[in-house]
Each structure stands twice: as C-alpha cells, then as structure tokens.
Design an enzyme around this catalytic site. Structure first.
Site, mmCIF file in Angstrom:
data_model
loop_
_atom_site.group_PDB
_atom_site.id
_atom_site.type_symbol
_atom_site.label_atom_id
_atom_site.label_comp_id
_atom_site.label_asym_id
_atom_site.label_seq_id
_atom_site.Cartn_x
_atom_site.Cartn_y
_atom_site.Cartn_z
ATOM 1 N N LYS A 249 -5.910 -0.324 -5.093
ATOM 2 C CA LYS A 249 -6.469 1.120 -5.378
ATOM 3 C C LYS A 249 -5.285 1.657 -6.409
ATOM 4 O O LYS A 249 -4.370 1.375 -6.586
ATOM 5 C CB LYS A 249 -6.599 1.731 -4.229
ATOM 6 C CG LYS A 249 -7.908 1.111 -3.203
ATOM 7 C CD LYS A 249 -8.227 2.084 -2.170
ATOM 8 C CE LYS A 249 -9.274 1.625 -1.167
ATOM 9 N NZ LYS A 249 -9.528 2.297 0.014
ATOM 10 N N TRP B 247 0.661 -1.048 -0.061
ATOM 11 C CA TRP B 247 0.056 0.033 -0.049
ATOM 12 C C TRP B 247 0.758 1.338 0.039
ATOM 13 O O TRP B 247 0.529 2.363 0.415
ATOM 14 C CB TRP B 247 -0.881 -0.108 1.143
ATOM 15 C CG TRP B 247 -1.972 -1.105 1.065
ATOM 16 C CD1 TRP B 247 -1.961 -2.528 1.524
ATOM 17 C CD2 TRP B 247 -3.193 -1.085 0.283
ATOM 18 N NE1 TRP B 247 -3.129 -3.021 1.110
ATOM 19 C CE2 TRP B 247 -3.909 -2.358 0.349
ATOM 20 C CE3 TRP B 247 -3.770 -0.226 -0.810
ATOM 21 C CZ2 TRP B 247 -4.879 -2.675 -0.304
ATOM 22 C CZ3 TRP B 247 -4.936 -0.355 -1.103
ATOM 23 C CH2 TRP B 247 -5.539 -1.903 -1.211
ATOM 24 N N GLU C 165 -38.115 4.001 -16.802
ATOM 25 C CA GLU C 165 -38.870 4.626 -15.726
ATOM 26 C C GLU C 165 -39.109 5.982 -15.797
ATOM 27 O O GLU C 165 -38.286 6.707 -15.424
ATOM 28 C CB GLU C 165 -38.142 4.114 -14.479
ATOM 29 C CG GLU C 165 -39.042 4.265 -12.931
ATOM 30 C CD GLU C 165 -38.228 4.795 -11.939
ATOM 31 O OE1 GLU C 165 -38.555 4.852 -10.867
ATOM 32 O OE2 GLU C 165 -37.015 5.384 -12.202
ATOM 33 N N ASP D 173 -33.302 3.505 -14.863
ATOM 34 C CA ASP D 173 -33.746 4.253 -13.588
ATOM 35 C C ASP D 173 -33.747 5.815 -13.838
ATOM 36 O O ASP D 173 -32.713 6.271 -14.244
ATOM 37 C CB ASP D 173 -33.324 3.728 -12.432
ATOM 38 C CG ASP D 173 -33.687 4.262 -11.199
ATOM 39 O OD1 ASP D 173 -34.784 4.159 -10.584
ATOM 40 O OD2 ASP D 173 -32.858 5.308 -10.684
#
Length: 669
Positions: free
Chosen positions: A117, A84, A385, A331
């Site tokens: 990450k 990390w 929708e 949506d």
C-alpha cells in the site's frame, strides 16, 4: 450558401432550433477542453495514456511507481517487503508542484505476488491507501482488508485470437455478471464463465457480451457500482490472465466483449478507494455537498479538473489496451449530466436539457471519452445509460454531440413492467405500446430491451416472475396445465418478440432472462443472512426439456437467429400496418418480415383480413409452437397468397389465436 433561416435544424430535430447557440457553446467547450488537455500537440487518445506512467511498472532498470497526490507531504511504499513499516529506501520523491510523486526501485526490491500500500502523510495526519492506478487489488480472506499486489508474472498472457473487425451488424447484447453466472451458491470465476457460459451465449445467438462489475469494488453486493480501484479487474473472480483468457476466448467464438464503465461516481471508502486519498476530499471529487450523491452514498467526480479527466480518460483507454475490450456501457449518465442527478425529475421540456442544472463539464468529458474510445478502437461500441432523454448523446462530437454509438431505450422496459404490474390485460393500450417501442429521435441509435439486471435487483422481480408469481415454484412442467403459467409464458415470448422486432439499432437481455429465470437478483448481505441463493443462475431449468423454461430458451434462440439472418435490426424502420386497440391486435413490417400480435387474453381471430403488398408469405416463426412451450394452435410452415379483400384492397387472411404472435416472410417473385 444557406442563410440563417435555411439552415437545417440541429441533429435533424426542429425542436432544437431555439437551442442552437447552447449546442454551439457545448461544441466549443469540448474543443477548448481538448485543446487545454493536449496543448494542441497530440491527439486526445495519446493524452489518455496516463496508465503507461502512473501506477507500478517494471522497467529495464527495475521498478517505477508514480502517483498524483497534490496535498501529500510524504509518501512511502509499505508492504510485505518493508514489514509494513516506513523505510527510507521506499520513500517517494515529489517531482513538481502539481503533485506528481515517484519512487524508483532496483529490480530485486519487489517480486510478483507481494502485497503493498501507500502510506500518505498530509497536514495533520496520515493514512494507508491503495494506489489510485493499481492494476491488481486483493482481499485478505481472514481480515477482509484489501491491498495492492505486485502483478508481474514471468510469462505475460499471449493473445491467441485477433480482435473482431468492425461490423455493420447491430449489437445483440448478452448482459452478464461473472460472479453470479454459476448455478452453485457462491462466486463464479472468469474461467468458469469462459468455459461454461460463453458457449451458451454463442448457442443463444447473441453477438456481444456485456460484463458487469469488472472493475474492483470492495462490497460484492454493490453489483460493481461502487468502484474503488478503477484500473484493477476484480480479483474475486480470478487473475488478470483469467479475464484476458475470457475475452480472448470470446473473440475466438466471434463474440465482442464490452464492459460496464462506472465513471459517474466512486465508493466513499478511504482505505480501499479514492476518498480522502491525499488527505483532502476534493482531490478527485467536488468539495462540499456537491461531491456526494444523496441516494447512492458515493462520491462524485469533479469533471472540471484536468487531472481527473486524465485519470478517467486514461481509464477508458486502459481497458481497451490491456484487456482488449470492444467498448463500454457508460453507467449513470443522467447523474453525471445534471446537478440534481435526475432525482425527482420527469424531463418534460427541452429547457431542462440546456439550463443551469446541466453539468457542462460532465457533458464535455463524455464527448472526450467517446473520442478516446473511437480513436483507440475504431468500431468500438459505446452505450449511454440515460433516463433523461438528453438530446445529442448519440450525435457526432464535431456537431456538439456526446458521440455515443447507442443509447439504452430505458422507456421500453418501463412500459412493459407498468403494463404487467398495473394494467389488466384487456385494458392494454397498444397505441401507447407502439409509441414507447419506437420513441427515438432521428439522430439516436438505441438498444432496446424488455428487461435488464435493473428490473430484478432487490425490490424488483424478473419479468416472468411478475407475470406468473409463485406458480413458478410448482407448475412449470410442460404437462402441468396452469392458467397463470400459460398466460405468463405466452406474454413473455410476445413481449420479447415485439421489443426485438421494433428495436432501433440493438437489443439486450440479461443472462438467464431469455429463458424466464425466476424470482429476483439479490447479493449476499446482512439482510438475507449473506445468502447466495439469488446471486446465481439456474441453468438446469433451461436444460430440462420437460420444463417450460426450455421452451422459452428455444424461442429466444430462434427469435435471435431470425433477426441475425434477416439483419433488420439497425437497418429497416418498423412500418405500422394495423393497430386495433379494441381487438388488441398489432401488425407491422420490417424489411421483408411481417409481425402480427394478438394480445387479447381470450379472443382468437379467424380469417382476420390484413392488407399487405402482393406476394407470397411464409410463416417462419410463431410463439404458439409446442417446442416453445406453446399450445400449438397454428400449423408451422404455412404459406399465404395475397388476394382481393373487401374495399378493393389486397391482402391475406390470418388465424390469430389469443395471446399469440406470428412472423411472416414475404418471398420474392
């Protein structure tokens, strides 16, 4: 050749004639966007293939990780492999001025299962980010933090069943949430859904499964609406192979699988999502107040950026390619289409659909998304929708429409819930009900429903709970007479039958509601002490033959079975036969089926004259049958022969018990 005054109105709607130029402008904008994105050298479907380059990929030489971060000054991969920490071999190189970055690593640099990450540096700061194109994101059970995970199993999933072929059958949609599909209090898995719920859906007769909350979202209680990683299937339900196995098994059972696609907004989170990804708020989203939804507490995409369109269009294709989805429910369309997001607007005039409050770039994006979906997967289902009633959503893209296959008929559940909550039974206006059930434009194909997950989320209740209330807790046994329960059970069946029988081009239910699942939907949160009590489905209620839930489930199964056998949804328009609001009686025909409803709370009708075409009519379904938890006032299997009625007409006479509906089938010959 037709003159200007002889032209057909846009999409067959004469009210749209004054807006012909606005519709043509939309068509031109869509064409210009497609031309700009593809350069005219490829199809929009081929353009939407960013997922094959961006993100982490294993190559013949090793690994390649590519990202788009225009404001970044340096990017490092950090994770298990680097302790990390930033290490020079894991530093990205910038490829161009547009902000493409790439890291190439040897084959032994990474291995399956490692966490990682991106540490992105920008002017004045830096932060750890989950790659925007990450395909696997997991949460640490101890810290609660999310990270990307290298996902490259030695044996990729091998599909066993082919994708379903395109079908003319109308979609009968079983809306479901994998996590709350189990009876125990906890989070269900893809494997549990595959093994335990798919067989129930098949037995219930539905032909399409719509999965909610598939894309990764950091807060479980958001119901999947606050997406953080758009290319990652939520790991809280299992692995990517587990989801593929679910879809594969569904295909093997003859079911199509669609998913809820949330491209209307994104979670605000920076560590988990796309917020300030490269140090700026405006990379993916609008800058300033326009980039934030005032109610949803989320960020709003800028559909005027080619890179954002590339990201979202590629996301459409990714789910079709990688997981073999058969379509999407898009949506939050209303929020996308209007700068006011539909908040506080009733949409009472056509000017609102073509005025300055429309986000024309968002409309163009939706049209391009439909082009991508239908080019990649002919026969795929796309459903909008939308509460605004925006004309053209289901019209062809080449005519300036948005190209959706269906639109949700959101006014239908609003109608039923308004009646149940606000109007005494004896005051129901059946004329208004009939209008709401059939309120659709000629060019629109709609999916009708009595209730979905929306009605039962926090602050609402399921339809049956609105009808019965707390009597559900102690009086749902078949041998326990209770007037509230008897009323609620009767109306629950009638409302569903009326909705399906008038459904234009599809029908939908949310899992468990077909058998009257009680109470509401509520996910674990601080306000309920992180309880899963209402984030599950009590299937045992439907399985117990001594409970009325069992009868409701059986009625729904027979109702859906009749619709599939006769094939009237999407084929024949309902034809009104009689509407007598004072008697609370409604009758209509669809194909060779004739539906009659007596909504009166107390008054049954005997020898009720009904004018119908000459022939023989068989009783094929009625809501009163004892197997459907009804009182059994009708004799099943009756046959009715037409005869002269007063006034010289021809018809039949029916016994129409109060709060009862029956279906007759006209026999040939």
């Amino acid at each position: 050749m037709m003159g200007a005054t002889d032209r057909a109105p846009p999409w067959g709607d004469p009210w749209l004639e004054p807006y012909r130029h606005a519709i043509e402008a939309r068509r031109s904008r869509i064409h210009r966007w497609a031309r700009r994105l593809t350069g005219g050298r490829t199809s929009i479907a081929d353009f939407a293939s960013g997922h094959t380059y961006f993100g982490l990929h294993r190559t013949p030489e090793g690994w390649r990780l590519a990202e788009w971060a225009p404001a970044a000054e340096a990017i490092y991969l950090v994770g298990d492999v680097t302790g990390w920490e930033e290490r020079e071999p894991f530093r990205f190189r910038r490829l161009d001025a547009h902000g493409r970055w790439e890291l190439v690593l040897p084959a032994d640099a990474l291995c399956h299962g490692q966490h990682y990450k991106l540490r992105i540096h920008w002017a004045g700061g830096a932060g750890d980010r989950i790659p925007a194109w990450a395909r696997r994101v997991v949460q640490d059970p101890e810290t609660g933090l999310f990270s990307a995970q290298v996902w490259a199993p030695d044996r990729p999933y091998r599909w066993r069943h082919p994708r379903p072929e395109p079908s003319a059958e109308a979609p009968l949609v079983y809306e479901a949430h994998v996590g709350m599909a189990q009876e125990r209090e906890g989070v269900g898995t893809y494997a549990e859904f595959r093994d335990r719920v798919l067989p129930r859906i098949v037995r219930a007769g539905y032909n399409t499964v719509q999965l909610m909350a598939v894309a990764e979202h950091p807060y479980y209680g958001s119901f999947g609406y606050h997406v953080s990683s758009f290319f990652a299937a939520s790991s809280r339900f299992g692995t990517p192979e587990d989801l593929k196995s679910l879809v594969d098994a569904a295909h093997g059972l003859g079911l199509r699988v669609t998913m809820d696609l949330v491209h209307s907004h994104a979670v605000k989170n920076e560590n988990e999502g796309l917020g300030r990804y490269d140090g700026t708020r405006h990379q993916f989203f609008h800058a300033g107040p326009r980039g934030e939804h005032p109610v949803w507490d989320s960020l709003l995409f800028d559909y005027g950026k080619p890179e954002v369109l590339h990201f979202l269009l590629s996301n459409c294709r990714f789910w079709l390619d990688e997981y073999r989805m058969d379509g999407f429910r898009f949506d939050g369309i209303t929020s996308m289409l209007f700068l006011h997001h539909g908040l506080g607007h009733t949409f009472s005039g056509y000017d609102e659909y073509f005025g300055p409050q429309v986000d024309e770039d968002a409309y163009a994006y939706l049209a391009l998304a439909n082009e991508v979906v239908h080019q990649v997967r002919p026969g795929a289902l796309t459903v909008a929708e939308d509460v605004s009633g925006m004309p053209g959503l289901c019209a062809p893209v080449g005519q300036g429409g948005a190209g959706f296959d269906r639109r949700l008929a959101m006014g239908v559940p609003d109608c039923w819930f308004r009646l149940v909550r606000e109007v005494p039974d004896e005051a129901w206006d059946l004329g208004w009900v009939w209008h709401e059930l059939n309120n659709r434009r000629p060019e629109e194909r709609v999916v009708s429903y009595a209730e979905s997950h929306d009605q039962a989320l926090v602050g609402g209740k399921t339809l049956v709970f609105e009808l019965i209330g707390d009597a559900m807790y102690g009086h749902m046994r078949r041998d326990d007479p209770d007037l509230r329960v008897e009323r609620g059970v009767a109306l629950h069946k009638m409302i569903r039958l009326a909705t399906l029988a008038t459904a234009g081009h599809g029908y939908l239910t949310f899992m468990g509601n077909e058998f009257g699942h009680p109470e509401w939907v509520d996910f674990p949160r601080q306000g309920n002490r992180w309880s899963y009590r209402y984030a599950r489905r009590q299937w045992s209620l439907a399985d117990d033959p001594d409970l009325r839930y069992h009868g409701l489930a059986e009625f729904d199964r027979q109702m859906i079975g009749l619709a599939r056998k006769e094939g009237f949804v999407g084929r024949d328009e309902p034809q009104l036969l009689l509407l007598r609001s004072e008697d609370k009686i409604l009758g209509f025909a669809r194909g060779r089926l004739f539906f009659f409803f007596n909504f009166h709370p107390t008054r049954s009708r005997t020898e009720y004259p009904v004018e119908v075409p000459a022939g023989a009519y068989d009783l094929v379904l009625d809501t009163d049958e004892p197997r459907f938890a009804g009182p059994g006032r009708l004799v099943p299997g009756q046959r009715f022969l037409t005869h002269p009625l007063p006034g010289g007409t021809l018809g039949i006479r029916l016994y129409l018990p109060s709060r009862c509906a029956l279906v007759l089938r006209r026999e040939a010959g």
